[in-house]
Design a protein around this motif. Structure first.
Motif, PDB file in Angstrom:
ATOM      1  N   LEU A 122      -1.343  -3.053   5.133  1.00 43.70           N
ATOM      2  CA  LEU A 122      -2.751  -3.432   5.203  1.00 43.70           C
ATOM      3  C   LEU A 122      -3.045  -4.722   4.443  1.00 43.70           C
ATOM      4  O   LEU A 122      -4.198  -5.128   4.341  1.00 43.70           O
ATOM      5  N   ASP A 123      -2.017  -5.363   3.913  1.00 43.12           N
ATOM      6  CA  ASP A 123      -2.182  -6.598   3.149  1.00 43.12           C
ATOM      7  C   ASP A 123      -2.076  -7.795   4.092  1.00 43.12           C
ATOM      8  O   ASP A 123      -1.064  -7.996   4.748  1.00 43.12           O
ATOM      9  N   TRP A 124      -3.140  -8.606   4.151  1.00 45.04           N
ATOM     10  CA  TRP A 124      -3.196  -9.740   5.071  1.00 45.04           C
ATOM     11  C   TRP A 124      -2.584 -11.003   4.483  1.00 45.04           C
ATOM     12  O   TRP A 124      -2.386 -11.982   5.180  1.00 45.04           O
ATOM     13  N   ARG A 125      -2.315 -10.998   3.202  1.00 41.24           N
ATOM     14  CA  ARG A 125      -1.812 -12.223   2.579  1.00 41.24           C
ATOM     15  C   ARG A 125      -0.394 -12.539   3.021  1.00 41.24           C
ATOM     16  O   ARG A 125       0.385 -11.639   3.333  1.00 41.24           O
ATOM     17  N   THR A 126      -0.069 -13.803   3.022  1.00 38.28           N
ATOM     18  CA  THR A 126       1.295 -14.209   3.329  1.00 38.28           C
ATOM     19  C   THR A 126       2.183 -13.942   2.122  1.00 38.28           C
ATOM     20  O   THR A 126       1.699 -13.654   1.020  1.00 38.28           O
ATOM     21  N   ARG A 127       3.484 -14.064   2.308  1.00 39.37           N
ATOM     22  CA  ARG A 127       4.422 -13.826   1.210  1.00 39.37           C
ATOM     23  C   ARG A 127       4.178 -14.827   0.085  1.00 39.37           C
ATOM     24  O   ARG A 127       4.237 -14.486  -1.096  1.00 39.37           O
ATOM     25  N   ARG A 128       3.869 -16.073   0.431  1.00 35.64           N
ATOM     26  CA  ARG A 128       3.607 -17.097  -0.586  1.00 35.64           C
ATOM     27  C   ARG A 128       2.352 -16.760  -1.374  1.00 35.64           C
ATOM     28  O   ARG A 128       2.312 -16.931  -2.597  1.00 35.64           O
ATOM     29  N   GLN A 129       1.313 -16.271  -0.691  1.00 38.60           N
ATOM     30  CA  GLN A 129       0.089 -15.899  -1.398  1.00 38.60           C
ATOM     31  C   GLN A 129       0.306 -14.711  -2.322  1.00 38.60           C
ATOM     32  O   GLN A 129      -0.255 -14.651  -3.405  1.00 38.60           O
ATOM     33  N   ARG A 130       1.128 -13.757  -1.885  1.00 36.09           N
ATOM     34  CA  ARG A 130       1.414 -12.590  -2.724  1.00 36.09           C
ATOM     35  C   ARG A 130       2.212 -12.984  -3.962  1.00 36.09           C
ATOM     36  O   ARG A 130       2.001 -12.443  -5.044  1.00 36.09           O
ATOM     37  N   ASN A 131       3.145 -13.916  -3.804  1.00 37.30           N
ATOM     38  CA  ASN A 131       3.971 -14.331  -4.950  1.00 37.30           C
ATOM     39  C   ASN A 131       3.192 -15.177  -5.938  1.00 37.30           C
ATOM     40  O   ASN A 131       3.478 -15.154  -7.126  1.00 37.30           O
ATOM     41  N   SER A 132       2.190 -15.934  -5.472  1.00 36.70           N
ATOM     42  CA  SER A 132       1.466 -16.817  -6.390  1.00 36.70           C
ATOM     43  C   SER A 132       0.296 -16.119  -7.088  1.00 36.70           C
ATOM     44  O   SER A 132      -0.203 -16.610  -8.076  1.00 36.70           O
ATOM     45  N   SER A 133      -0.143 -14.974  -6.577  1.00 36.33           N
ATOM     46  CA  SER A 133      -1.281 -14.292  -7.214  1.00 36.33           C
ATOM     47  C   SER A 133      -0.815 -13.512  -8.431  1.00 36.33           C
ATOM     48  O   SER A 133       0.289 -12.976  -8.452  1.00 36.33           O
ATOM     49  N   PRO A 134      -1.651 -13.445  -9.478  1.00 33.37           N
ATOM     50  CA  PRO A 134      -1.255 -12.744 -10.701  1.00 33.37           C
ATOM     51  C   PRO A 134      -1.267 -11.250 -10.552  1.00 33.37           C
ATOM     52  O   PRO A 134      -1.819 -10.634  -9.814  1.00 33.37           O
TER      53      PRO A 134
END
Length: 134
Positions: A122-134
């Protein structure tokens, strides 16, 4: 044996006639539309439009896979609500056993939703967005 075959044939005859009528009506409608329909080959007839407005941009939009996954999840959980609505209409006749069965059904669906959430479906973020978020 012949009597049962005659009874079966008399019961099936209306169904066969109905099926034949449906096929005939469908054929007449499709054939009539093909024969009587307009045929025009203007350049504007082949161009896509949105509500009478000429499209601005590419009409072939690529949607991400997550969009389709979310749409499938919506259909699945929408069907759940249909089943629960039918259950709620017959709640009095179903009694406690029907109530317990509905609770089991709901708990399985909740477990499926928790699993989908846990695996990140259910997570819409890309892999890059997931890795950069705290």
């Amino acid at each position: 044996m012949q009597n049962s075959e005659a009874i079966l044939a008399t019961h099936l005859l209306p169904l066969i006639i109905y099926f034949g009528a449906i096929v005939a009506i469908t054929g007449v409608m499709l054939g009539g539309a093909y024969l009587l329909g307009q045929r025009h080959h203007a350049k504007a007839a082949d161009e896509p439009f949105e509500s009478g407005i000429v499209a601005a941009g590419d009409v072939h939009i690529r949607f991400s896979v997550q969009f389709y996954l979310l749409a499938i999840f919506f259909v699945i959980f929408d069907m759940e609500s249909v089943f629960l609505f039918a259950w709620s209409v017959a709640l009095q006749e179903a009694g406690w056993s029907g109530f317990i069965e509905a609770l089991i059904f709901i708990s399985i669906l909740i477990a499926a939703l928790i699993y989908l959430w846990a695996v990140g479906a259910l997570d819409w973020r890309t892999r890059r967005q997931r890795n950069s978020s705290p």
